[in-house]
Design a protein around this motif. Sequence first.
Motif, mmCIF file in Angstrom:
data_model
loop_
_atom_site.group_PDB
_atom_site.id
_atom_site.type_symbol
_atom_site.label_atom_id
_atom_site.label_comp_id
_atom_site.label_asym_id
_atom_site.label_seq_id
_atom_site.Cartn_x
_atom_site.Cartn_y
_atom_site.Cartn_z
ATOM 1 N N ILE A 201 47.543 88.777 75.628
ATOM 2 C CA ILE A 201 48.412 89.269 76.712
ATOM 3 C C ILE A 201 49.097 90.540 76.219
ATOM 4 C CG2 ILE A 201 50.391 88.775 78.201
ATOM 5 C CD1 ILE A 201 49.729 85.809 77.942
ATOM 6 N N GLU A 203 51.868 93.630 77.303
ATOM 7 C CA GLU A 203 52.981 93.982 78.194
ATOM 8 C C GLU A 203 53.048 95.493 78.318
ATOM 9 O OE1 GLU A 203 57.301 93.415 77.033
ATOM 10 O OE2 GLU A 203 57.003 91.686 78.365
ATOM 11 N N LYS A 209 51.884 93.364 83.236
ATOM 12 C CA LYS A 209 51.209 92.642 82.160
ATOM 13 C C LYS A 209 49.724 92.536 82.504
ATOM 14 C CE LYS A 209 54.993 89.595 80.669
ATOM 15 N NZ LYS A 209 55.426 88.179 80.546
#
Length: 269
Positions: A201, A203, A209
């Motif tokens: 993941i 950001e 995201k």
Amino acid sequence: MRRENRRRPMEDGLDGKKMLYITGSVLALAVIIFVITFLIYGNKLNNSTNIAKSNRNNNTIGNLVASEETSTSMGKTVNEMQEAEGNNQNTEKIAVNTSQETQNNTTNKENTTKTNTNQENNTKPNKTTEPVKDPEFKMPVTGEIVKEFANNKLVYSSTLDVWATHNGVDIKADKTTVVKASAEGKVVSIKNDPRYGLTVIIEHVNGYKTVYANLLSTEFVVEGETVKQGQSIGTVGNTASFEVSDEPHLHFELLKENEQQDPELFLKK
């Protein structure tokens, strides 16, 4: 004989008179002495009474005498006490004046600082903070989208054999194909999810995201690392349990403020 007898009574009478005269003289002298003594004592008594009255009426002298005696017994005279009080008053006045001068100096310095600050602010050009632009997203791998975003409708899952929503897009690619960051950002998570498999993941700015799932490896990055757009972050695999029956592909999601978005609306091929 008769003549001698006549003379004796006469002599006796004269002697008695002399005694009376002497006695009277002594008594008179005693009375005179008593009167004189009484007058002298009375005058002294009156003088003492008048002095006492004068002292009672003259409060200032009495107070000064009492104060002087008390001060002397404590080691200081009235003049010394008055001088000490005068010095204390002068010291207090000096302290007050010094404090006022200090306050005035401080106020003047603050006013000078404010004036200088205002002048600097007036001379400096006003800078307008420009809003941060949203990131531009690119395809993380080259391939065909074989399953579309379906947040508001149901799509068939061959693995689960059910109709369900699909929060991302599946991009077909061979195993070990290198997956790249869709935009510049920070790697906030690398995990092996029970449903999504090996997942990264990233950001981005403005609350965006991106999620890269069903990976084979994540050997190119670590958590907390800042990556550039197009930087390698992993390889395509087949680790997602809920898509294990599908061909190798990258499951890709895009979120804005933690709300799922259709990636195809943001991706530039």
